[in-house]
Design an enzyme around this catalytic site. Structure first.
Site, PDB file in Angstrom:
ATOM      1  N   CYS A  42     -16.761 -66.703  35.683  1.00 38.86           N
ATOM      2  CA  CYS A  42     -17.743 -65.711  36.128  1.00 38.86           C
ATOM      3  C   CYS A  42     -18.744 -65.510  35.006  1.00 38.86           C
ATOM      4  O   CYS A  42     -18.887 -66.386  34.141  1.00 38.86           O
ATOM      5  CB  CYS A  42     -17.063 -64.416  36.566  1.00 38.86           C
ATOM      6  SG  CYS A  42     -16.147 -63.560  35.263  1.00 38.86           S
ATOM      7  N   ASN A  57     -16.429 -62.850  32.062  1.00 38.31           N
ATOM      8  CA  ASN A  57     -14.991 -63.146  31.873  1.00 38.31           C
ATOM      9  C   ASN A  57     -14.192 -61.886  31.542  1.00 38.31           C
ATOM     10  O   ASN A  57     -13.209 -61.937  30.804  1.00 38.31           O
ATOM     11  CB  ASN A  57     -14.771 -64.241  30.806  1.00 38.31           C
ATOM     12  CG  ASN A  57     -13.361 -64.811  30.744  1.00 38.31           C
ATOM     13  OD1 ASN A  57     -12.899 -65.223  29.676  1.00 38.31           O
ATOM     14  ND2 ASN A  57     -12.641 -64.838  31.852  1.00 38.31           N
ATOM     15  N   CYS A 115     -14.118 -59.281  34.375  1.00 42.20           N
ATOM     16  CA  CYS A 115     -13.818 -58.671  35.684  1.00 42.20           C
ATOM     17  C   CYS A 115     -13.272 -59.706  36.678  1.00 42.20           C
ATOM     18  O   CYS A 115     -12.069 -59.748  36.953  1.00 42.20           O
ATOM     19  CB  CYS A 115     -15.056 -57.997  36.279  1.00 42.20           C
ATOM     20  SG  CYS A 115     -15.744 -56.680  35.244  1.00 42.20           S
ATOM     21  N   ARG A 116     -14.161 -60.535  37.227  1.00 39.74           N
ATOM     22  CA  ARG A 116     -13.760 -61.399  38.335  1.00 39.74           C
ATOM     23  C   ARG A 116     -12.861 -62.560  37.914  1.00 39.74           C
ATOM     24  O   ARG A 116     -11.793 -62.768  38.511  1.00 39.74           O
ATOM     25  CB  ARG A 116     -15.013 -61.951  39.047  1.00 39.74           C
ATOM     26  CG  ARG A 116     -15.801 -60.885  39.779  1.00 39.74           C
ATOM     27  CD  ARG A 116     -17.171 -61.377  40.161  1.00 39.74           C
ATOM     28  NE  ARG A 116     -18.013 -61.572  38.989  1.00 39.74           N
ATOM     29  CZ  ARG A 116     -19.223 -62.099  38.987  1.00 39.74           C
ATOM     30  NH1 ARG A 116     -19.749 -62.515  40.133  1.00 39.74           N
ATOM     31  NH2 ARG A 116     -19.919 -62.215  37.871  1.00 39.74           N
ATOM     32  N   SER A 117     -13.292 -63.340  36.920  1.00 37.52           N
ATOM     33  CA  SER A 117     -12.494 -64.535  36.593  1.00 37.52           C
ATOM     34  C   SER A 117     -11.134 -64.204  35.981  1.00 37.52           C
ATOM     35  O   SER A 117     -10.153 -64.894  36.294  1.00 37.52           O
ATOM     36  CB  SER A 117     -13.282 -65.556  35.765  1.00 37.52           C
ATOM     37  OG  SER A 117     -13.678 -65.045  34.526  1.00 37.52           O
ATOM     38  N   ASP A 149     -20.369 -59.395  41.746  1.00 36.00           N
ATOM     39  CA  ASP A 149     -20.152 -58.822  40.418  1.00 36.00           C
ATOM     40  C   ASP A 149     -19.899 -57.305  40.547  1.00 36.00           C
ATOM     41  O   ASP A 149     -20.766 -56.572  41.005  1.00 36.00           O
ATOM     42  CB  ASP A 149     -21.420 -59.077  39.592  1.00 36.00           C
ATOM     43  CG  ASP A 149     -21.290 -58.612  38.171  1.00 36.00           C
ATOM     44  OD1 ASP A 149     -20.319 -57.904  37.851  1.00 36.00           O
ATOM     45  OD2 ASP A 149     -22.176 -58.970  37.374  1.00 36.00           O
TER      46      ASP A 149
HETATM   47  P1  4NP Z   1     -17.676 -60.475  35.396  1.00 34.40           P
HETATM   48  O1  4NP Z   1     -18.463 -59.080  35.364  1.00 34.40           O
HETATM   49  O2  4NP Z   1     -18.728 -61.550  35.330  1.00 34.40           O
HETATM   50  O3  4NP Z   1     -16.968 -60.433  36.699  1.00 34.40           O
HETATM   51  O4  4NP Z   1     -16.770 -60.465  34.196  1.00 34.40           O
HETATM   52  C1  4NP Z   1     -19.413 -58.763  34.390  1.00 34.40           C
HETATM   53  C2  4NP Z   1     -19.010 -58.236  33.186  1.00 34.40           C
HETATM   54  C3  4NP Z   1     -19.954 -57.886  32.245  1.00 34.40           C
HETATM   55  C4  4NP Z   1     -21.283 -58.075  32.511  1.00 34.40           C
HETATM   56  C5  4NP Z   1     -21.690 -58.612  33.721  1.00 34.40           C
HETATM   57  C6  4NP Z   1     -20.737 -58.959  34.671  1.00 34.40           C
HETATM   58  N1  4NP Z   1     -22.253 -57.703  31.550  1.00 34.40           N
HETATM   59  O5  4NP Z   1     -23.461 -57.806  31.868  1.00 34.40           O
HETATM   60  O6  4NP Z   1     -21.898 -57.285  30.456  1.00 34.40           O
END
Ligand code: 4NP
Length: 159
Positions: A11, A14, A16-18, A128
């Protein structure tokens, strides 16, 4: 036959989703006793959260369903991943296009939109949840569970 299969969930951050996909898929693999046959990792296309544990909101949802993910730490995707992993699974179209640009042409067949392995969700992206409310994390968890079950069924055919 008799092969090992390796899987990388990707994602943006790294956190939340992945990592949720990593933890959910790891649990399914373990439940089937396939942990010696399937290698699992997750990574982000971005570097902001490298070294950090998963987002507390993701951890809380997973733990509510009996799945541990506190041991995971964020890392960024690197070029070696395209050699090492058999399945590289993007959570959204932006992740996919970033990976596509990084990959050598001969590695691009390893790239998939993760939700294509779900037969329950019609959506193509795991959205996201970072800037949204807690319900976004529940939704991610459900999507990831569905796609993980489909992915494991496909991989089992190859072991
Ligand atoms: P992820 O979520 O891609 O599912 O881990 C996010 C975590 C942090 C950010 C964006 C998406 N960020 O912009 O910091």
């Amino acid at each position: 036959m008799g092969q090992k299969v390796s899987v990388l969930f990707v994602c943006l951050g790294n956190i939340c989703r992945s990592p949720t996909a990593h933890a959910v898929f790891r649990q399914l693999v373990k439940a089937e006793g396939l942990q010696d046959k399937i290698e699992i990792d997750s990574a982000g296309t971005g570097a902001w959260h490298v070294g950090n544990p998963p987002d507390k909101r993701a951890t809380q949802v997973a733990e509510g369903k009996g799945i541990q993910m506190r041991d995971l730490r964020a890392r960024q995707v690197d070029f070696g991943d395209f050699y090492q992993y058999d399945y590289i699974l993007a959570m959204d179209h932006s992740n996919y296009s970033n990976l596509y640009e990084m990959a050598l042409p001969e590695h691009r067949e390893k790239l998939h939109m993760f939700l294509t392995f779900s037969d329950e969700f019609q959506e193509t992206e795991v959205p996201d949840p970072y800037y949204g409310g807690p319900e976004g994390f529940d939704y991610v968890f459900d999507m990831v569970g569905s796609a993980s079950r489909g992915l494991l069924e496909e991989i089992k055919q190859k072991l």
